[in-house]
Design a protein around this motif. Sequence first.
Motif, PDB file in Angstrom:
ATOM      1  N   ASP A 152      -0.132  15.537   9.042  1.00 14.83           N
ATOM      2  CA  ASP A 152      -1.340  15.425   8.116  1.00 14.83           C
ATOM      3  C   ASP A 152      -0.721  14.922   6.405  1.00 14.83           C
ATOM      4  O   ASP A 152       0.125  15.176   7.109  1.00 14.83           O
ATOM      5  CB  ASP A 152      -1.441  17.020   7.879  1.00 14.83           C
ATOM      6  N   THR A 174     -12.121  16.162  11.858  1.00 10.41           N
ATOM      7  CA  THR A 174     -11.302  16.170  10.227  1.00 10.41           C
ATOM      8  C   THR A 174      -9.638  15.775  10.579  1.00 10.41           C
ATOM      9  O   THR A 174      -9.229  15.359   9.592  1.00 10.41           O
ATOM     10  CB  THR A 174     -11.584  17.000   9.287  1.00 10.41           C
ATOM     11  N   ASP A 215      -7.349  12.591  10.194  1.00 15.96           N
ATOM     12  CA  ASP A 215      -6.744  12.822   8.764  1.00 15.96           C
ATOM     13  C   ASP A 215      -5.804  11.657   9.739  1.00 15.96           C
ATOM     14  O   ASP A 215      -4.778  11.328   8.555  1.00 15.96           O
ATOM     15  CB  ASP A 215      -6.468  13.791   8.003  1.00 15.96           C
ATOM     16  N   ALA A 246      -5.566   8.160   7.380  1.00 16.31           N
ATOM     17  CA  ALA A 246      -5.663   8.313   5.982  1.00 16.31           C
ATOM     18  C   ALA A 246      -4.588   8.642   5.073  1.00 16.31           C
ATOM     19  O   ALA A 246      -3.651   8.695   6.361  1.00 16.31           O
ATOM     20  CB  ALA A 246      -6.229   9.808   5.620  1.00 16.31           C
ATOM     21  N   GLY A 262      -8.853  10.110   3.179  1.00 15.81           N
ATOM     22  CA  GLY A 262      -8.025  11.687   3.000  1.00 15.81           C
ATOM     23  C   GLY A 262      -8.690  12.373   2.144  1.00 15.81           C
ATOM     24  O   GLY A 262      -8.395  13.631   1.913  1.00 15.81           O
ATOM     25  N   ILE A 291     -11.819  13.865   3.315  1.00 15.95           N
ATOM     26  CA  ILE A 291     -11.249  15.048   4.299  1.00 15.95           C
ATOM     27  C   ILE A 291     -11.084  15.786   4.222  1.00 15.95           C
ATOM     28  O   ILE A 291     -11.588  17.769   4.605  1.00 15.95           O
ATOM     29  CB  ILE A 291     -10.092  14.199   5.621  1.00 15.95           C
TER      30      ILE A 291
END
Length: 123
Positions: A21, A78, A82, A86, A114, A117
């Motif tokens: 993340d 998403t 990510d 991202a 990023g 998202i």
Amino acid sequence: MKAALALLLIAACTGDPVGEDTGSTCPPSDPPTYASFGQPFMQTYCLACHSQSKLGDDRNGAPVTIDFDTRSLIRENTSRIDKQAAFGPTSKNRLMPDDDHQPQPSDAERVRLGEYIACEIGR
């Protein structure tokens, strides 16, 4: 270090590469929207493989259920986007698009992804 090793082992077992993340947040001014960023980004870098119109070998290995043709399809994915494409304050993910795909997004576009998202999921 142990967490990174565990993620690598999970990815190896599932066959689906997993990043981390990004910790991105939606900027308070000039937030990216589907029209201003999401749709053009997906068209440029993702739909060559991740499109409902692509079948079989034309998907270049993209899973049949992972498509980004619409905002709702992007919203369904998403977390995956990510963690695979991202950049953010806690992680820089370059798993997608794969190295063979051209063009590649710039680092600035990955940062904006990023943020996009984060705006889509309301964080």
